[in-house]
Design an enzyme around this catalytic site. Structure first.
Site, mmCIF file in Angstrom:
data_model
loop_
_atom_site.group_PDB
_atom_site.id
_atom_site.type_symbol
_atom_site.label_atom_id
_atom_site.label_comp_id
_atom_site.label_asym_id
_atom_site.label_seq_id
_atom_site.Cartn_x
_atom_site.Cartn_y
_atom_site.Cartn_z
ATOM 1 N N ARG A 28 -10.474 -11.425 1.631
ATOM 2 C CA ARG A 28 -11.353 -12.446 1.058
ATOM 3 C C ARG A 28 -10.702 -13.830 1.088
ATOM 4 N NH1 ARG A 28 -11.639 -9.036 -4.353
ATOM 5 N NH2 ARG A 28 -11.365 -7.460 -2.737
ATOM 6 N N LYS A 71 0.825 -1.202 0.000
ATOM 7 C CA LYS A 71 0.000 0.000 0.000
ATOM 8 C C LYS A 71 0.868 1.264 0.000
ATOM 9 C CE LYS A 71 -3.760 -2.058 2.743
ATOM 10 N NZ LYS A 71 -4.886 -1.789 1.849
#
Length: 517
Positions: A341, A267
């Site tokens: 996920r 990130k």
């Protein structure tokens, strides 16, 4: 903080011994013969006080009012939203003072949602984070009395709303506390220990699985995310039994990424510190179980928390790697920053062994959901209309709102890949929906809902901190499922002799069972 509910007229509130008195005044205020009513009427007539939500007038040492600090707080139409706004403003105004206990007194009839809103607002406004400060200054506020006028006809509604709200704020505080902690103070091991402590003496069991047990289960997607971190993963299993064991449970799955660097798909540095909040789903599950221990609704609940870090060392998964999930489905990892996920899909597969009546996962899953809904409503995805509607109703009732989002099959097209059964990301378009479509593959026909709380789990900027959402929504849903019925003893009026304390004894006792962790 302790809470108490009892009937209280304005003249009795004026004679009370609380450190501060907040009088909640609605648009339809009807003045009585007491000193506070006279003061309210003069302030309104003189134009110095308006009853619109959030407006206040403060006084110190008011004549014939025993509490030294008095706040008149407008609540407009008396709705839950208006009461919450008013109480938040009033408690914030008192926060720096010396009052250790306050009375929140409705000057007219109050509804259950309004009473609940007062409890939530008082708890929220008085919360102070202290865990990692060298010289902590905790909130001075230790007790909140919620006073309502004579309300025998609505006593059951008020009691149920009050008890549920008190239980909810206990859980919200746990969720906020753990989500706010820095990642080095909230590792997977720390979360596991917190779960163990929470289970001690409560009405639920706790089991902690480590890397060996998770490997035996074949949770290849979960293990792949954890590979890049020196912190070992933990898989936390909580079980609350509130009714017959044969009754199918509701299973809650909370994403527990205790820190998310993005892995190899790292990130940007700006605001990366906020990725300590990536375990807010896990924190909300811990919070719900704290609330269950308080309220004891007639429902069975299983909580699952897959906890790990997402770090970029030499063992970390790489874009293009293919892993095998617990379900047997293979996954091409196109972006290692779509790790939530991956841990959730294995937990959802594990959850099916409980044959749940409903399976709900809670996750700070996508920035796309923040773009879609901001910080007002959580995104709700569901494969079952009844479950979706029940969660929306619960959110509305708890003032912890969500919004139904689509799950059309066409959205799954972007997850197709030549190298595995499914890719872990699609394109930028409808990112929150395609993430939900990925998860849907692993629940099959089980009634399932996914709450994307990326926009609602915490606030940034000057107000930076965890919100504790969606603990209140989930607790309300579970209470509704259990059809919780609280004692029907009516609230009795509080007389000069203090007889009202007996009427609220059961509620007060319920609100004081244990302290937040």
């Amino acid at each position: 903080m302790n809470f108490e509910l009892k009937t209280l007229r304005l003249n009795e509130a004026a004679a009370g011994k609380s450190g501060a008195l907040v009088v909640l005044v609605a648009d339809d205020f009807k003045a009585g013969e007491d000193a506070i009513s006279a003061l309210v009427r003069r302030a309104i007539d003189g134009g110095d006080f308006k009853t619109e939500a959030g407006r206040m007038l403060q006084a110190y040492g008011a004549v014939r009012v025993m509490p030294p600090r008095l706040i008149l707080a407008g609540i407009g139409d008396g709705s839950a939203a208006s009461v919450r706004k008013a109480v938040a403003a009033a408690v914030a105004a008192l926060k720096g003072g010396s009052a250790k206990d306050i009375a929140l007194c409705f000057s007219g009839p109050a509804t259950g949602p309004a009473v609940a809103a007062a409890v939530h607002a008082a708890a929220d406004a008085s919360y102070v984070y202290t865990a990692t400060k060298s010289k902590p200054e905790p909130s001075k506020l230790a007790r909140v009395l919620v006073g309502v006028p004579d309300a025998d006809a609505d006593a059951d509604e008020l009691r149920e709303a009050f008890a549920t709200a008190v239980a909810a704020v206990r859980g919200i505080q746990v969720a906020r506390e753990w989500a706010n902690r820095p990642a080095n103070h909230a590792t997977p091991m720390h979360l596991a220990e917190a779960a163990r402590e929470l289970a001690k003496g409560a009405r639920f069991a706790c089991e902690i699985l480590g890397p060996k047990e998770v490997s035996k289960l074949g949770m290849g997607a979960f293990m792949a995310v954890a590979r890049g971190s020196e912190q070992e993963l933990r898989f936390i299993v909580l079980r609350y039994t509130g009714t017959a064991k044969s009754t199918a449970p509701v299973v809650l799955v909370g994403k527990g990424i205790t820190f998310d660097t993005g892995g190899i798909s790292i990130k940007p540095a700006a605001e990366m510190d906020e990725m300590k909040y990536d375990m807010s789903g896990a924190a909300s599950v811990l919070g719900v179980f704290r609330s269950l221990a308080e309220l004891k609704p007639a429902v069975n609940v299983v909580g699952l928390i897959p906890a790990c870090e997402n770090m970029p060392d030499g063992r970390a998964i790489k874009p293009g790697d293919v892993v095998t999930s617990m379900s047997g489905q293979t996954i091409e990892i196109l972006n290692t920053d779509a790790e939530g996920r991956l841990v959730l899909c294995d937990a959802l597969t594990y959850a099916k062994r409980f044959e749940p009546s409903a399976l709900i996962d809670i996750a700070t899953l996508t920035g796309a959901c923040v773009i879609a809904l901001g910080g007002v409503r959580s995104g709700l995805f569901a494969n079952n209309d009844d479950l979706s509607q029940a969660l929306v109703r619960a959110g509305n009732k708890a003032q912890d709102l969500c919004w139904p989002m689509p799950l059309d099959e066409e959205y799954a097209e972007g997850l197709k890949t030549n190298f595995a059964d499914v890719a872990n990301v699609a394109g930028r378009a409808a990112g929150s929906v395609t993430a939900a479509k990925f998860l849907q593959r692993f629940v099959e026909k089980t009634p399932w809902a996914h709450l994307d709380i990326a926009g609602t789990a915490w606030k940034g900027g000057a107000a930076k901190g965890a919100t504790g959402r969606p603990v209140a929504l989930l607790l309300q849903y579970l209470v509704d499922q259990g059809k919780q019925v609280l004692p029907a003893t009516p609230l009795k009026a509080s007389r000069k002799s203090g007889a009202g304390a007996k009427a609220s004894a059961k509620v007060q006792q319920a609100s004081r069972r244990g302290k937040p962790h």
